[in-house]
Design a protein around this motif. Structure first.
Motif, mmCIF file in Angstrom:
data_model
loop_
_atom_site.group_PDB
_atom_site.id
_atom_site.type_symbol
_atom_site.label_atom_id
_atom_site.label_comp_id
_atom_site.label_asym_id
_atom_site.label_seq_id
_atom_site.Cartn_x
_atom_site.Cartn_y
_atom_site.Cartn_z
ATOM 1 N N GLU A 41 -69.500 -42.774 114.036
ATOM 2 C CA GLU A 41 -68.243 -43.762 114.414
ATOM 3 C C GLU A 41 -67.510 -43.200 113.263
ATOM 4 O OE1 GLU A 41 -68.717 -45.967 116.269
ATOM 5 O OE2 GLU A 41 -70.891 -44.485 116.544
ATOM 6 N N GLY A 42 -67.090 -42.497 112.488
ATOM 7 C CA GLY A 42 -65.840 -42.020 112.252
ATOM 8 C C GLY A 42 -65.469 -42.788 110.824
ATOM 9 N N ARG A 43 -66.951 -43.256 110.345
ATOM 10 C CA ARG A 43 -66.992 -44.333 108.413
ATOM 11 C C ARG A 43 -67.223 -42.352 108.003
ATOM 12 N NH1 ARG A 43 -69.210 -47.680 112.267
ATOM 13 N NH2 ARG A 43 -67.768 -49.482 111.495
ATOM 14 N N ILE A 44 -66.389 -42.840 106.907
ATOM 15 C CA ILE A 44 -67.029 -41.102 105.748
ATOM 16 C C ILE A 44 -68.214 -41.788 104.752
ATOM 17 C CG2 ILE A 44 -66.327 -40.609 103.349
ATOM 18 C CD1 ILE A 44 -63.540 -42.563 104.087
ATOM 19 N N LEU A 45 -68.594 -40.074 104.992
ATOM 20 C CA LEU A 45 -70.573 -40.618 103.972
ATOM 21 C C LEU A 45 -70.791 -40.050 103.198
ATOM 22 C CD1 LEU A 45 -72.585 -39.239 106.973
ATOM 23 C CD2 LEU A 45 -72.636 -41.008 106.072
ATOM 24 N N GLY A 46 -69.243 -38.782 102.841
ATOM 25 C CA GLY A 46 -69.687 -37.845 100.814
ATOM 26 C C GLY A 46 -67.870 -37.544 101.280
ATOM 27 N N TYR A 47 -67.963 -37.017 99.807
ATOM 28 C CA TYR A 47 -65.700 -36.415 99.508
ATOM 29 C C TYR A 47 -66.663 -35.676 98.907
ATOM 30 C CZ TYR A 47 -61.443 -36.110 98.717
ATOM 31 O OH TYR A 47 -59.877 -35.748 97.694
ATOM 32 N N ARG A 48 -65.332 -34.459 98.742
ATOM 33 C CA ARG A 48 -65.659 -33.090 97.449
ATOM 34 C C ARG A 48 -65.180 -32.195 97.545
ATOM 35 N NH1 ARG A 48 -70.476 -28.574 99.361
ATOM 36 N NH2 ARG A 48 -68.755 -28.315 100.739
ATOM 37 N N ILE A 49 -64.331 -32.391 96.005
ATOM 38 C CA ILE A 49 -62.842 -31.393 95.862
ATOM 39 C C ILE A 49 -63.654 -30.087 95.019
ATOM 40 C CG2 ILE A 49 -60.869 -31.828 94.324
ATOM 41 C CD1 ILE A 49 -61.285 -34.989 95.038
ATOM 42 N N ARG A 50 -63.147 -29.170 95.493
ATOM 43 C CA ARG A 50 -63.122 -27.697 94.458
ATOM 44 C C ARG A 50 -61.892 -27.756 93.773
ATOM 45 N NH1 ARG A 50 -67.230 -29.261 94.946
ATOM 46 N NH2 ARG A 50 -69.630 -28.460 95.328
ATOM 47 N N THR A 51 -61.657 -27.758 92.832
ATOM 48 C CA THR A 51 -59.547 -27.322 91.985
ATOM 49 C C THR A 51 -59.555 -26.097 90.752
ATOM 50 O OG1 THR A 51 -59.009 -29.656 92.463
ATOM 51 C CG2 THR A 51 -57.639 -28.752 90.669
ATOM 52 N N ILE A 52 -58.378 -25.294 91.243
ATOM 53 C CA ILE A 52 -58.478 -25.204 90.239
ATOM 54 C C ILE A 52 -57.093 -25.440 89.803
ATOM 55 C CG2 ILE A 52 -57.836 -22.541 89.623
ATOM 56 C CD1 ILE A 52 -58.899 -21.143 91.768
ATOM 57 N N ALA A 53 -56.710 -25.563 88.503
ATOM 58 C CA ALA A 53 -55.615 -26.197 87.295
ATOM 59 C C ALA A 53 -55.108 -25.500 86.679
ATOM 60 C CB ALA A 53 -55.908 -27.564 87.035
ATOM 61 N N ASN A 54 -53.716 -24.967 87.150
ATOM 62 C CA ASN A 54 -53.212 -24.536 86.176
ATOM 63 C C ASN A 54 -52.944 -25.680 84.790
ATOM 64 O OD1 ASN A 54 -51.726 -22.390 85.016
ATOM 65 N ND2 ASN A 54 -49.491 -22.797 85.629
ATOM 66 N N MET A 55 -53.315 -24.750 83.494
ATOM 67 C CA MET A 55 -52.941 -25.314 81.959
ATOM 68 C C MET A 55 -51.536 -24.589 81.866
ATOM 69 S SD MET A 55 -55.506 -27.408 82.357
ATOM 70 C CE MET A 55 -55.096 -28.245 83.550
ATOM 71 N N GLY A 56 -50.643 -23.228 82.659
ATOM 72 C CA GLY A 56 -49.906 -22.428 81.772
ATOM 73 C C GLY A 56 -50.242 -21.572 80.784
ATOM 74 N N ALA A 57 -49.369 -21.316 80.066
ATOM 75 C CA ALA A 57 -49.420 -20.478 78.704
ATOM 76 C C ALA A 57 -50.366 -21.047 77.367
ATOM 77 C CB ALA A 57 -48.352 -19.778 78.163
ATOM 78 N N CYS A 58 -50.016 -22.302 77.256
ATOM 79 C CA CYS A 58 -50.997 -22.424 76.968
ATOM 80 C C CYS A 58 -50.939 -24.363 76.834
ATOM 81 C CB CYS A 58 -50.383 -23.151 75.494
ATOM 82 S SG CYS A 58 -48.601 -23.849 75.273
#
Length: 508
Positions: A41-58
């Motif tokens: 019916e188009g209703r959300i059952l679940g949501y998953r995120i995988r992220t690689i986040a740059n922090m920079g040199a420090c």
């Protein structure tokens, strides 16, 4: 600072633009992969995120938190999502450090969520509004605790969406698209709904000092306006509480020689914190005034009432304005507890974050021969709770939307394989220009926040949060007839032109 200490002399250093590009903190450098499950019916059952986040040199001050904690509370947005998982991996690189940029984690969360919602609508054969309507948290469910633990105290997501659609002439889009097609152009319509969580230090203290001879009162605060107009809104709130003219209120901001405490400006927190501290201060001035007047006229504080800027002793003609009473207090021999007269300090500690929210609708036109995008119409309907100064709020939304459009269409920091910055000037880094921006149709619905006395919700970062996804969804909607199904920010002319040609070659 260190050089000034060594030389025992004041020094001034002015950063030029090239140095700023090289050394100032950058923002939003991450790569995410996300999945969303729907029922038939188009209703959300679940949501998953995988992220690689740059922090920079420090690591910068808030870099790790912005990639992890900041987006977490609003990752489900305005939708009922029963299951959620987020994994973030921070990495060091040779780039400049990454830190807060307007929205600080919330635009990233809204962008990813709304792109998935749009993809779900396309895969399920639903319209942009219908898939949202089926998944919105309803107004009668407020207060609502989302899957990550945030409690939305108030809101009407469906109502705001319907208002935005009406103002954007959603029903007339098909005609405008047909007209664009006749001129060889691609027209697209994009909707995005955001929920923001205001952040920052949970406490603010302000100091009140009266100058009765001049008929003025100073309010010292630990935040600093850098163009938002905070001083105007603070003065409005404090003056209204005491029944005086806002022009009699002097706001002293961010001066550590006067005020050495304060949480600063950021996280869309300033008016939420200082405004409510002004309410507390006004109430304290009124209570102190009753005690002072009672002492002056040998009465009980219960016999003093305050109304329309005047203290009155019941049953008599004794009536003093706020500044008159402050003057009498300065001349009187008051007991130790009242020695400062009406001068005092007051604080406000928030019990919860506020959750501004709203619907953005962007309408774009694309020249398929060049890939150039023109944002033709832009509509925003927001919920900022109680609005103190509509003009200041509109300015914040306009500025935020322009920043979001800039990120969606062109802004990009690029390094080569040797960590040499290639986009180190405005010749290479495309800032949005006034001539590229549409007229922004902004309106709001006042749905008072239930967790602070003023009933307001922060507005400073909201425009950016909704702009990135709405513009990108509009671009994808325009490109759909060409077979383009995916495109990442920034949607530069070259990126769009390449996507069209790749899709056409694949179809041939």
């Amino acid at each position: 600072m260190q050089a000034a200490r060594l030389l025992q002399k004041p020094l001034k250093w002015t950063c030029d633009r090239s140095e700023a590009f090289l050394s100032d903190t950058h923002g939003r450098d991450l790569k995410s992969t996300a999945d969303m499950a729907f029922d038939p019916e188009g209703r959300i059952l679940g949501y998953r995120i995988r992220t690689i986040a740059n922090m920079g040199a420090c690591l910068s001050n808030f870099g790790p938190a912005i990639a992890t904690l900041a987006p977490l509370q609003v990752a489900p947005g305005p939708y009922h999502i029963p299951a959620f998982h987020q994994q973030v991996t921070g990495v060091y690189t040779n780039s400049a450090p990454v830190d807060a940029y307007r929205g600080a984690g919330r635009p990233e969360a809204a962008y990813l969520l709304e792109r998935l919602i749009h993809q779900g609508a396309m895969d399920l054969g639903l319209s942009q509004d219908e898939i949202r309507r089926r998944n919105f948290v309803r107004a009668d469910q407020m207060p609502y605790k989302n899957v990550t633990g945030a409690i939305y105290d108030s809101g009407d997501f469906t109502g705001n969406m319907h208002d935005a659609m009406a103002r954007a002439d959603w029903a007339g889009f098909a005609t405008r698209r047909q007209q664009a097609t006749e001129h060889g152009l691609l027209r697209g319509l994009g909707m995005a709904y955001y929920v923001e969580c205001t952040l920052g230090d949970p406490m603010e203290e302000i100091d009140i000092s009266f100058d009765p001879k001049a008929g003025r009162v100073s309010v010292s605060v630990g935040t600093q306006s850098n163009g938002q107009g905070h001083e105007t809104a603070y003065a409005q709130v404090f003056a209204d509480r005491l029944g005086i003219d806002p022009y009699q209120v002097d706001i002293l901001q961010g001066d550590s020689a006067i005020k050495n405490t304060g949480g600063g400006t950021g996280g869309s927190r300033s008016l939420q914190m200082i405004g409510n501290a002004c309410i507390a201060a006004g109430d304290s001035v009124i209570e102190r005034g009753k005690e002072v007047m009672a002492h002056l006229y040998e009465a009980s504080p219960d016999d003093i009432r305050f109304e329309d800027g005047f203290f009155e002793l019941s049953g008599t003609n004794r009536r003093l304005g706020v500044f008159e009473l402050a003057d009498e207090a300065a001349k009187a021999d008051l007991p130790q507890a009242l020695a400062r007269g009406l001068d005092l300090s007051a604080s406000y500690t928030k019990s919860a974050s506020t959750f501004p929210n709203g619907c953005h609708i962007a309408e774009v036109e694309i020249d398929p021969q060049t890939g150039v995008v023109a944002v033709k119409r832009y509509t925003v309907v927001d919920d900022f709770g109680t609005v103190i100064n509509p003009m200041l709020v509109a300015g914040q939304v306009h500025g935020g939307v322009v920043q979001g459009i800039g990120q969606a269409l062109g802004e990009d920091v690029i390094y080569d394989e040797n960590a040499q910055l290639l986009s180190g000037s405005f010749m290479d880094y495309p800032m949005p220009k006034a001539g590229d921006m549409p007229v922004i149709d902004f309106s709001y619905n006042e749905i008072p926040c239930q967790t602070n006395p003023l009933g307001l919700k922060g507005c400073g970062e909201a425009g950016t949060i909704g702009a990135c996804p709405s513009v990108m969804i509009a671009i994808l909607d325009a490109l759909a007839p060409k077979g383009v199904k995916a495109l990442d920010m920034p949607a530069t002319p070259f990126a769009i032109w390449s996507a069209i040609n790749k899709a056409e070659a694949k179809a041939a």
